[in-house]
Every structure is written in C-alpha cells, then in structure tokens.
Design a protein around this motif. Structure first.
Motif, PDB file in Angstrom:
ATOM      1  N   VAL A 111     -14.849   3.327 -12.757  1.00  0.00           N
ATOM      2  CA  VAL A 111     -14.738   4.771 -12.532  1.00  0.00           C
ATOM      3  C   VAL A 111     -15.557   5.215 -11.331  1.00  0.00           C
ATOM      4  N   LEU A 112     -16.799   4.839 -11.270  1.00  0.00           N
ATOM      5  CA  LEU A 112     -17.676   5.282 -10.184  1.00  0.00           C
ATOM      6  C   LEU A 112     -17.184   4.844  -8.800  1.00  0.00           C
ATOM      7  N   PRO A 113     -16.794   3.570  -8.602  1.00  0.00           N
ATOM      8  CA  PRO A 113     -16.273   3.199  -7.282  1.00  0.00           C
ATOM      9  C   PRO A 113     -15.003   3.959  -6.888  1.00  0.00           C
ATOM     10  N   ILE A 114     -14.108   4.182  -7.838  1.00  0.00           N
ATOM     11  CA  ILE A 114     -12.875   4.924  -7.536  1.00  0.00           C
ATOM     12  C   ILE A 114     -13.213   6.363  -7.163  1.00  0.00           C
ATOM     13  N   GLN A 115     -14.176   6.973  -7.832  1.00  0.00           N
ATOM     14  CA  GLN A 115     -14.582   8.335  -7.481  1.00  0.00           C
ATOM     15  C   GLN A 115     -15.148   8.384  -6.064  1.00  0.00           C
ATOM     16  N   LYS A 116     -15.911   7.376  -5.693  1.00  0.00           N
ATOM     17  CA  LYS A 116     -16.469   7.328  -4.330  1.00  0.00           C
ATOM     18  C   LYS A 116     -15.351   7.224  -3.291  1.00  0.00           C
ATOM     19  N   PHE A 149       7.310   4.604  -4.512  1.00  0.00           N
ATOM     20  CA  PHE A 149       6.739   3.698  -5.505  1.00  0.00           C
ATOM     21  C   PHE A 149       5.449   3.078  -4.976  1.00  0.00           C
ATOM     22  N   LYS A 150       5.457   2.688  -3.690  1.00  0.00           N
ATOM     23  CA  LYS A 150       4.260   2.111  -3.082  1.00  0.00           C
ATOM     24  C   LYS A 150       3.121   3.131  -3.077  1.00  0.00           C
ATOM     25  N   ASP A 151       3.432   4.379  -2.709  1.00  0.00           N
ATOM     26  CA  ASP A 151       2.410   5.427  -2.714  1.00  0.00           C
ATOM     27  C   ASP A 151       1.854   5.648  -4.118  1.00  0.00           C
ATOM     28  N   PHE A 152       2.737   5.597  -5.110  1.00  0.00           N
ATOM     29  CA  PHE A 152       2.299   5.749  -6.499  1.00  0.00           C
ATOM     30  C   PHE A 152       1.326   4.641  -6.879  1.00  0.00           C
ATOM     31  N   LEU A 153       1.655   3.410  -6.508  1.00  0.00           N
ATOM     32  CA  LEU A 153       0.767   2.282  -6.810  1.00  0.00           C
ATOM     33  C   LEU A 153      -0.545   2.385  -6.065  1.00  0.00           C
ATOM     34  N   MET A 154      -0.497   2.865  -4.826  1.00  0.00           N
ATOM     35  CA  MET A 154      -1.698   2.914  -4.002  1.00  0.00           C
ATOM     36  C   MET A 154      -2.622   4.073  -4.370  1.00  0.00           C
ATOM     37  N   ARG A 155      -2.135   5.025  -5.140  1.00  0.00           N
ATOM     38  CA  ARG A 155      -3.019   6.111  -5.574  1.00  0.00           C
ATOM     39  C   ARG A 155      -4.127   5.583  -6.461  1.00  0.00           C
ATOM     40  N   GLY A 156      -3.889   4.474  -7.076  1.00  0.00           N
ATOM     41  CA  GLY A 156      -4.925   3.887  -7.905  1.00  0.00           C
ATOM     42  C   GLY A 156      -4.691   4.061  -9.390  1.00  0.00           C
ATOM     43  N   ASN A 157      -3.783   4.946  -9.787  1.00  0.00           N
ATOM     44  CA  ASN A 157      -3.572   5.202 -11.206  1.00  0.00           C
ATOM     45  C   ASN A 157      -3.158   3.934 -11.950  1.00  0.00           C
ATOM     46  N   GLN A 204     -12.248   8.268  -3.650  1.00  0.00           N
ATOM     47  CA  GLN A 204     -11.541   9.551  -3.614  1.00  0.00           C
ATOM     48  C   GLN A 204     -12.343  10.609  -2.866  1.00  0.00           C
ATOM     49  N   GLU A 205     -13.661  10.596  -2.990  1.00  0.00           N
ATOM     50  CA  GLU A 205     -14.490  11.536  -2.236  1.00  0.00           C
ATOM     51  C   GLU A 205     -14.381  11.277  -0.734  1.00  0.00           C
ATOM     52  N   ARG A 206     -14.357  10.001  -0.333  1.00  0.00           N
ATOM     53  CA  ARG A 206     -14.199   9.674   1.090  1.00  0.00           C
ATOM     54  C   ARG A 206     -12.857  10.142   1.612  1.00  0.00           C
ATOM     55  N   ARG A 207     -11.824  10.004   0.805  1.00  0.00           N
ATOM     56  CA  ARG A 207     -10.491  10.464   1.220  1.00  0.00           C
ATOM     57  C   ARG A 207     -10.479  11.970   1.408  1.00  0.00           C
ATOM     58  N   LYS A 208     -11.147  12.690   0.521  1.00  0.00           N
ATOM     59  CA  LYS A 208     -11.193  14.148   0.636  1.00  0.00           C
ATOM     60  C   LYS A 208     -11.924  14.571   1.898  1.00  0.00           C
ATOM     61  N   ARG A 209     -12.969  13.837   2.269  1.00  0.00           N
ATOM     62  CA  ARG A 209     -13.730  14.159   3.476  1.00  0.00           C
ATOM     63  C   ARG A 209     -13.018  13.676   4.730  1.00  0.00           C
ATOM     64  N   GLY A 210     -11.978  12.889   4.572  1.00  0.00           N
ATOM     65  CA  GLY A 210     -11.229  12.399   5.718  1.00  0.00           C
ATOM     66  C   GLY A 210     -11.739  11.098   6.285  1.00  0.00           C
ATOM     67  N   GLU A 211     -12.682  10.462   5.613  1.00  0.00           N
ATOM     68  CA  GLU A 211     -13.228   9.207   6.112  1.00  0.00           C
ATOM     69  C   GLU A 211     -12.277   8.038   5.874  1.00  0.00           C
ATOM     70  N   GLU A 212     -11.463   8.146   4.841  1.00  0.00           N
ATOM     71  CA  GLU A 212     -10.555   7.061   4.508  1.00  0.00           C
ATOM     72  C   GLU A 212      -9.165   7.642   4.310  1.00  0.00           C
ATOM     73  N   ALA A 213      -8.184   7.036   4.925  1.00  0.00           N
ATOM     74  CA  ALA A 213      -6.821   7.560   4.839  1.00  0.00           C
ATOM     75  C   ALA A 213      -6.226   7.265   3.475  1.00  0.00           C
ATOM     76  N   GLY A 214      -5.537   8.258   2.948  1.00  0.00           N
ATOM     77  CA  GLY A 214      -4.841   8.091   1.681  1.00  0.00           C
ATOM     78  C   GLY A 214      -3.407   7.655   1.930  1.00  0.00           C
ATOM     79  N   PRO A 215      -2.581   7.701   0.893  1.00  0.00           N
ATOM     80  CA  PRO A 215      -1.177   7.341   1.063  1.00  0.00           C
ATOM     81  C   PRO A 215      -0.504   8.278   2.072  1.00  0.00           C
TER      82      PRO A 215
END
Length: 146
Positions: free
Chosen positions: A91-96, A5-13, A98-109
């Motif tokens: 929208v734009l900040p959330i996309q930024k 549930f925490k991971d679901f909330l932290m995804r941002g949706n 998510q791009e950092r997470r894909k590049r590995g700069e920011e850890a996801g859930p």
C-alpha cells in the motif's frame, strides 16, 4: 480496445490485487508458523498447569468446553503482522507512486487526444453506414503505446 485494457492494467488495480493475494497467502503461512510455534507457547506458559494453556474449562472433565484464549490472541497477532506487511510492502509504495503522478513527476497511463477520439468516432460511424470494418486509428498506425 487493447489500449484501454493496457491502461486498466497499468493503473495498478489488478496488479496490486494479484500481488496482495499471492503475498498475503504465502506470508500468512510464515506468520502462522511463527505465532503457533513461538508466541502461542509463550502465552500458554501464563496458564495454569491443569489447563492446556491460557484458558479454562467451563465444565471440568469435558474437553469440548475448553475456552482457549491463546488461540484468539494468536489469531490477532497473525492479523496484525500480515496487515502491517501488506501495508508497508504494497500500500505505502503504491501511494508514493500515485503522489508522484499527481505532482507530475511520473507519467501515468496515456490518454487519447481529442483528435484521435474524433478520428475513431468518424471511422466507426463510416463503418456502420457502409458495413465495412473500421480503418486503423492513428494509435494503431503508430503501433502499440509502451
């Protein structure tokens, strides 16, 4: 269960949706006041003196037959302003991010490891066979993930 549930909330949706609804509702009132009080009178000034603004009567003398183009233009301006703010503020900040997470700069859930999953499955199977509550998983033993 709580970790999922925490991971679901932290995804941002959920957070994105809640913020969008609250901000959109509050900002719509501001934009409506702006367009109704400032833009609509400017548009109405383009109309003739016999009408209420930019529009015309289909049948003269009947108030219900007035086609008010300024209200349609006003609604379109409202929509464009609200959509632009939602895009640039949400929208734009959330996309930024998510791009950092894909590049590995920011850890996801955090996802559970294979060992943690296997231990949880083992404990659940044992609990089903013995009708006992499952033991604490390694995640539970370490405490909640932050």
């Amino acid at each position: 269960m709580l970790k999922g549930f925490k991971d679901f909330l932290m995804r941002g949706n959920v957070v994105d949706l809640a913020v969008a609804v609250v901000i959109g509702t509050a900002f719509t009132a501001i934009v409506t006041a702006f367009t109704t009080s400032l833009i609509k009178p400017l548009i109405a000034s383009l109309g003739s003196t016999e009408t209420k603004g930019l529009g015309f009567y289909i049948r003269s003398g009947k108030e219900d037959t007035y086609l008010d183009f300024s209200n349609v233009i006003n609604a379109a301006i409202n929509f464009a302003i609200v959509a632009a703010v939602v895009y640039f503020v949400l929208v734009l900040p959330i996309q930024k991010i998510q791009e950092r997470r894909k590049r590995g700069e920011e850890a996801g859930p955090a996802e559970p490891t294979n060992v943690e999953l296997l231990i949880e499955i083992r404990d659940l199977l044992a609990a089903q066979q013995h009708n006992t509550p499952p033991q604490a998983t390694p995640q539970d033993r370490r405490g909640p993930a932050i």
